[in-house]
Every structure is written in C-alpha cells, then in structure tokens.
Design an enzyme around this catalytic site. Structure first.
Site, PDB file in Angstrom:
ATOM      1  N   LYS A 188       0.867  -1.182   0.000  1.00 52.37           N
ATOM      2  CA  LYS A 188       0.000   0.000   0.000  1.00 52.37           C
ATOM      3  C   LYS A 188       0.904   1.232   0.000  1.00 52.37           C
ATOM      4  O   LYS A 188       1.825   1.332   0.795  1.00 52.37           O
ATOM      5  CB  LYS A 188      -0.893   0.001   1.243  1.00 52.37           C
ATOM      6  CG  LYS A 188      -2.035   0.978   1.187  1.00 52.37           C
ATOM      7  CD  LYS A 188      -3.099   0.652   2.230  1.00 52.37           C
ATOM      8  CE  LYS A 188      -4.293   1.580   2.127  1.00 52.37           C
ATOM      9  NZ  LYS A 188      -5.377   1.171   3.064  1.00 52.37           N
TER      10      LYS A 188
ATOM     11  N   GLU B  19     -19.562  -4.844  10.169  1.00 49.31           N
ATOM     12  CA  GLU B  19     -20.544  -4.043  10.923  1.00 49.31           C
ATOM     13  C   GLU B  19     -21.660  -4.918  11.489  1.00 49.31           C
ATOM     14  O   GLU B  19     -22.134  -4.684  12.603  1.00 49.31           O
ATOM     15  CB  GLU B  19     -21.133  -2.958  10.017  1.00 49.31           C
ATOM     16  CG  GLU B  19     -20.162  -1.810   9.692  1.00 49.31           C
ATOM     17  CD  GLU B  19     -19.220  -2.129   8.551  1.00 49.31           C
ATOM     18  OE1 GLU B  19     -19.353  -3.203   7.944  1.00 49.31           O
ATOM     19  OE2 GLU B  19     -18.324  -1.305   8.286  1.00 49.31           O
TER      20      GLU B  19
ATOM     21  N   ARG C 252     -25.072  -1.324   6.975  1.00 49.10           N
ATOM     22  CA  ARG C 252     -24.639  -2.716   6.739  1.00 49.10           C
ATOM     23  C   ARG C 252     -25.076  -3.624   7.899  1.00 49.10           C
ATOM     24  O   ARG C 252     -25.179  -4.831   7.738  1.00 49.10           O
ATOM     25  CB  ARG C 252     -23.121  -2.731   6.555  1.00 49.10           C
ATOM     26  CG  ARG C 252     -22.422  -3.994   6.163  1.00 49.10           C
ATOM     27  CD  ARG C 252     -22.778  -4.615   4.834  1.00 49.10           C
ATOM     28  NE  ARG C 252     -22.426  -3.952   3.614  1.00 49.10           N
ATOM     29  CZ  ARG C 252     -21.253  -4.072   2.979  1.00 49.10           C
ATOM     30  NH1 ARG C 252     -20.262  -4.712   3.531  1.00 49.10           N
ATOM     31  NH2 ARG C 252     -21.036  -3.489   1.800  1.00 49.10           N
TER      32      ARG C 252
END
Ligand SMILES: Cc1ncc(C[n+]2csc(CCOP(=O)(O)OP(=O)(O)O)c2C)c(N)n1
Ligand SMILES: CC(=O)[C@@H](O)[C@H](O)COP(=O)(O)O
Ligand SMILES: [Mg+2]
Length: 641
Positions: free
Chosen positions: A285, A371, A399
């Site tokens: 990343k 979630e 969610r």
C-alpha cells in the site's frame, strides 16, 4: 517542446492500446501511471495509498482482459485512480472528488469501464458472480474480474459470495490484493491466515501457481511453481488453501508489482479457467512513494500534499473535530466507569475509538470490516452488563441494520451507537452520506435517538448514553470540526426526550435536530432584520420526542419549520406523526419539514452539497418569509397576518 514525462502513457487512450504493447512497454506505462497518480492526488487529495498499490494490477488486467466487455469490478473502489487514468479519464483526474468532477470511487454513470459502483466494501465478488450469470444466460458480457483487498475480503459479504461462487462453479476471477493493510493494520484470523501463506515460505520469491496453470508457464518456472504451491498450501499432499476449500482454483501468492509475474499468470488464468479462480497478489500500500510507504496509514486518505516533502495541507479549524470530542469524552467517561467498552468495524481512527484504545487497549475491539458482527457482538456485551459504545459511521451502520433491529432493539439491549459522519460528508459523495440513520433508527421501538447541535452538546450526549441503561441509544454528529462553542468541563446527563429553547419569538418557530442549528441561527438573524420574531428550539431527541415542547410551539406559532441533516422519513416525519395524531394540525398550522431531498447528492464540499439540497440559511430564510407573508408582503404573523 518539453519532453513528456509519460511518453508511453501518452499513447494510451484506452485499454485497447495496452493490448498492443509488449510487456516491457507495459511496465513503463505502469511506472508512468504511478507518477500520474502521485501528481494528480497531490493536487486533489484522496485515497492515495490504495491506488499506488494497484498500479501494476490495473495495467496488467486491462492489458490481458477485454474490458469493457469483460467486467472489472474494484472492491470499495477507493483504489480506482490508475483504472480511471487508463480508461479515458486521465484528463479529468484534477477534478477528483470535487463538485461536478470525477467520483472518488467507481461509478456506472461515469464510464462503461465502471460496470458496477462501489465505495462500501466487500461487494465485488457478489457483483462479479452476477455478471458471470448474465454472461452465461446470453447477456453481452465477457469475463467478470473482482479485485478485492485483504481488508475487504475479511467481511462477511465476501464469504457469502465466495461460498456461492465456489459452489456455483461458474468461471469468474477474484484477484486478492493483499497489502497487509486495511485503513489501519488489518485484524482478524483471515489476516493472519494470509500472512502465514507467504511469511515463512522460503519460496515466497517464487511465484507458486495452481497445478491447472503450471502447464502454461515457461518450463523453468513450471516444476518449482508446483512445489512452491504445495509448500504454500501447508502440506505436500496438495490439499487446498481456504479458497480452494471454498471451490476456487487458487493461484499465488505472486508479486503484484512484478509485471513479469502478473502478465503470464493473468494470461494463463484467462486461457484456462473453467470455474472460479482466486489469484493472490502481494502488494504494498503506497507502493513507489516513500512518504506513503513509510507512513503508518500508508497515506490511505490524504489531503492535498507537497510531492517532495509529503507534507499534507492541514486545514486550521477553530474547533476540535466532532470525532476527537467524542473520543476524548468517551475516554474520560471510561476512566470513571470500567464497564465502558468501545467497538469499531475497522475504523479506529475515523471514529475516534483509537483515543479510547490508547488509554484502555483491553477495552476496545476492532472487529474488522464487519458491521453486522460489530452490532450483535455489542448487543451481547450489553446483555452481559457491559456498556458497549458501538462507533460506526452512519452510512456503514446501514450494513448492520437487521442486527440493530433483531439483536438490539427487539431485545431492548443498552447498546450505545456513536454515529459519526451523520449528514452530508463532502468528497466521499453519495455513497458515504449519513442520510438515513434517523429514519431507520427512530422507526424502531425501544430506541432513543439523539443528535448533537454542536461539540458541547456531543459531550452531554456521551454522558447521557453512559447513564442510559434502559435500552439502546444512538447519538449522531457530523464529519469535521465543531463550531468553536465553549466546552463543558464534563458532560451533563440530559433528560431523555427533552429539547431546549434557545430563543422565544412569535412569528415562526424553527425546531432544529442536530448540527444544522448553526444554519438555523444564521437564517434567524436575517429574519430578524426583516422584523420577524423567531423562536429557535433544539429538539435534541428524535425519539422520544419532546411532545410538550412541540405541541407548545404548534399552539403558539402560525408557522413551524423542522430542520435536520437527514433524508425524509426522519425527525420531521416523527414530528408530523405526533402533531397529526394529536390533532395539532387541525387548526391549520403552517408546517414545513426541511430535509435532504429525495435524491442522491454527488460529491462536493459539504456547503456546496447543502446548497444543492436547498438547506442553506438563505433557503431557510426564504421558507420562513414565505410562511410569514401575505400577498407577497412580509407581514409578521404576530401582527395578525
Ligand atoms: C462496509 C464498509 N465499511 C467500512 C468501510 C471503510 N473502508 C474503506 S477502505 C477500508 C479498508 C479496505 O482495506 P482493503 O480492502 O485491504 O483495501 P486497501 O485500502 O488495503 O487497498 C475500509 C475499512 C467501507 N468502505 N465499507
Ligand atoms: C474509502 C472509505 O470508505 C473510507 O476511506 C472513507 O473514505 C473514510 O471516510 P472519512 O475520510 O470520513 O474518515
Ligand atoms: Mg489492504
């Protein structure tokens, strides 16, 4: 004429141009795309780290597959900047995440190369399978390729999709972009599993491939690839990786930045796949930009920055962020109450739960991008007698909604929902708007719903949530900085269901819920210049409503305007229900409910978005004037209009 810094990329009008380039040129294109991403994002801000991590992947996928006929779906879509540069949007990258500009995520209406929108994570495999079925049932669709990160693949929805795809057995491609990062360092067993797959493998430099594709490899790689795969899968019997157990052909791990690996592997997979294939790519990343690579968050989300120094432009707000106010207030309360625990779904920094974690690490739980699990996990902690603060952005709490209904409200368990990013959020646009939480929560029996008008109110609401043990309670607050109001030493416990009156008037009453109060006050100043007498009330609660206050306002004013940073069906609707059911509308009260419009609002600054929504102080002023006018003349209602 100055020499172009991107001579090879300049030859790419679209992915078709990539397919005529040799591998060496494709590598050059990738390097030039990386330069372009850094240059563009330094001027716009955005999701830099994730995009830098998929530069080679984006070039290689578009070079090997026949996009847009083949459907390329980027999970979350925050890493799509290289993809956008390669698919005809290079010239608009400077408009990224701005009003009328490019979305920061993939978006169907933006390009035929964006077959499926994203922004909420872990949807890409489901979408890929949907397109694969479309193809097999004769729709004009080629291959389906989902690119999903190691963070996103840890979410339940990704398993649901892999479970279905593996069983269904249809040809589709999942490319796992494994950079060992979510927004924060990844958590969970999947993350450890993935790390084990290459951390100790002495052949990690080797590109191990599933047997089905070794034959397609150049001879020198073939045998060692087979052995590497068997080592990677943990035993020489060749039993599968988790993905193979789920019915996928597994290829990897390979180096996701090495075109000499990516291109042959993708070509081999495309040539031979007869069912679902997962290609495991290890990436970095922030790859190729030292400031990002060396940063703890890998420059996941950055503001404008200086390329040379990496220094980001810092806004100088005159007040602390709501997020920090929440994190500090919760930590103060936790110092006094050992039962307080914090729960985040992979967003410790974004929610401010990281502040609690610094002080009380054993009382904070980062459950990953999960979630649904976060809510039910919190419900059981509440049932055990703990005081869980489940901190989830408004948009992401969507969610876990069934869990809020089924596991929290129905069982009346005292989970405390800290709902950040309530209202319009700006650059992340419509997918991240915190538009619906008031409606979806206030509709639930047993639920208490609060909204902070400013950062001082937020501190009181945290204290109130701590004290509120008789059922679930939610408090919402916007993204960004507070108003610079004076801060209380400590939060005061509010009386549940009681609002407050900031000023008394006679002509028109504003009943404000949440952080748009500042705009209401500004509108009031304008109205008072026109001689109107205005009441301002802060409802504080959408549930239970302050019935006495609302009935009094309805009785003593001819015009009542409710205001909220949310969609229709929220606070204003709750007020209308109560007034109608109690006959308070029967005498002809002029009432208007100011909400977000019934449409999605694309990215811009929050002010621009609220202007688009018709919710500025001038909009409120005009609405109040229209209610206090007769025959086009402003006739203060108290003067017998
Ligand atoms: C449902 C949902 N929850 C949380 C987020 C916030 N979010 C955006 S990106 C991200 C991390 C994704 O990690 P990964 O898939 O590994 O991608 P990377 O950033 O490493 O490229 C999270 C948690 C989201 N977009 N959607
Ligand atoms: C891509 C994604 O969903 C997150 O990175 C999100 O953009 C974070 O939002 P904030 O910047 O408001 O924390
Ligand atoms: Mg990742």
């Amino acid at each position: 004429m100055t020499q172009s810094l991107t001579p090879n990329l300049d030859r790419v009008a679209g992915p078709a141009d990539l397919r005529s380039m040799d591998d060496a040129t494709l590598t050059k294109v990738a390097n030039e795309v990386r330069y372009e991403v850094i240059s563009a994002v330094s001027q716009t801000g955005g999701h830099l780290g994730s995009s830098l991590g998929v530069v080679e992947l984006a070039v290689a996928i578009h070079a090997v597959f026949n996009t847009p006929m083949d459907k390329l779906i980027w999970d979350v879509g925050h890493q799509c900047y290289p993809h956008k540069i390669l698919t005809g949007r290079r010239d608009r990258m400077k408009t990224l995440r701005q009003k009328d500009g490019l979305s920061g995520f993939t978006k169907r209406s933006e390009s035929e190369y964006d077959p499926f929108g994203a922004a909420h994570s872990s949807t890409s495999i489901s979408a890929a399978l949907g397109f694969a079925v479309g193809r097999d049932m004769g729709r004009p669709t080629g291959d389906a390729i989902a690119v999903i990160g190691d963070g996103s693949i840890s979410a339940g929805m990704a398993y649901e999709a892999m479970n279905n795809a593996g069983h269904d057995g249809r040809r589709l491609f999942v490319i796992l972009n494994d950079n060992e990062m979510s927004i924060a360092p990844p958590v969970g067993a999947m993350s450890s599993y993935l790390s084990r797959m290459y951390a100790n493998d002495p052949l990690a430099k080797m590109k191990s491939l599933a047997e089905g594709f070794e034959a397609a490899l150049p001879a020198p790689m073939r045998e060692s690839a087979k052995r590497a795969r068997q080592l990677v899968t943990g035993n020489l019997q060749g039993s599968g990786t988790l993905f193979e157990e789920l019915g996928f052909e597994y290829i990897g791990p390979i180096n996701g930045h090495d075109m000499s690996q990516l291109l042959p592997v993708l070509r081999a997979a495309r040539a031979r796949a007869t069912g679902p294939v997962l290609i495991h790519c290890c990436t970095v990343k922030g790859k190729g930009y030292a400031h990002a690579e060396n940063s703890a968050d890998k420059y996941h989300g950055v503001s404008k920055f200086d390329v040379a120094s990496g220094a980001q432009a810092k806004s100088k707000p005159n007040a602390p962020s709501y997020t920090k106010v929440f994190g500090d207030a919760l930590t103060d309360e936790a110092a006094r109450d050992p039962n307080i625990v914090g729960v985040t779904a992979a967003m410790p920094g974004g929610t401010g739960i990281d502040i609690l974690a610094k002080r009380f690490p054993s009382r904070v739980f980062d459950v990953g991008i999960a979630e649904q699990h976060a809510v039910t996990f919190s419900a059981a902690m509440a049932a055990s007698g703990l005081k869980p603060f489940c901190a989830i952005y408004s948009t992401f709490l969507q969610r876990g909604y069934d869990q809020v209904v089924h596991d929290v409200a129905l069982q009346n368990l005292p989970v405390r929902f800290a709902i950040d990013r309530a209202g319009l959020v700006g650059a992340d646009g419509a997918t991240h708007a915190g538009a619906f939480d008031v409606g979806y929560l206030a509709a639930l029996p047993n639920m208490t719903v609060m909204a902070a008008a400013d950062e001082a109110e937020l501190i009181h609401m945290v204290a109130t949530a701590v004290a509120h043990d008789s059922g679930p309670i939610a408090f919402r607050y916007p993204r960004g900085s507070g108003n610079g109001v004076e801060m209380p030493e400590r939060g005061q416990v509010l009386e549940i269901g009681k609002g407050r009156v900031l000023q008394e008037g006679t002509d028109v009453a504003f009943l404000s819920f949440g952080a748009h109060l500042a705009e209401v006050e500004a509108a009031t100043r304008l109205l008072e210049k026109d001689g109107l007498s205005v009441t301002i009330a802060d409802a504080r609660f959408a549930k239970p409503l302050d019935i006495d206050l609302i009935l009094r306002l309805a009785r003593t004013h001819d015009a009542l305007i409710t205001v909220e940073q949310g969609a229709r069906g929220g606070f204003g609707a709750m007020v209308l229900h109560e007034l109608a059911d109690r006959g308070a509308l029967d005498r002809g009260l002029k009432i208007r409910t100011v909400t977000l419009p019934d449409r999605f609002i694309d990215q811009a600054s929050p002010d621009e978005m609220y202007a688009d929504a018709g919710m500025t102080r001038f909009d409120l002023y005009k609405m109040a004037v229209s209610l206090a006018s007769k025959d086009g003349k402003i006739v203060p209602l108290s003067k017998g209009a």
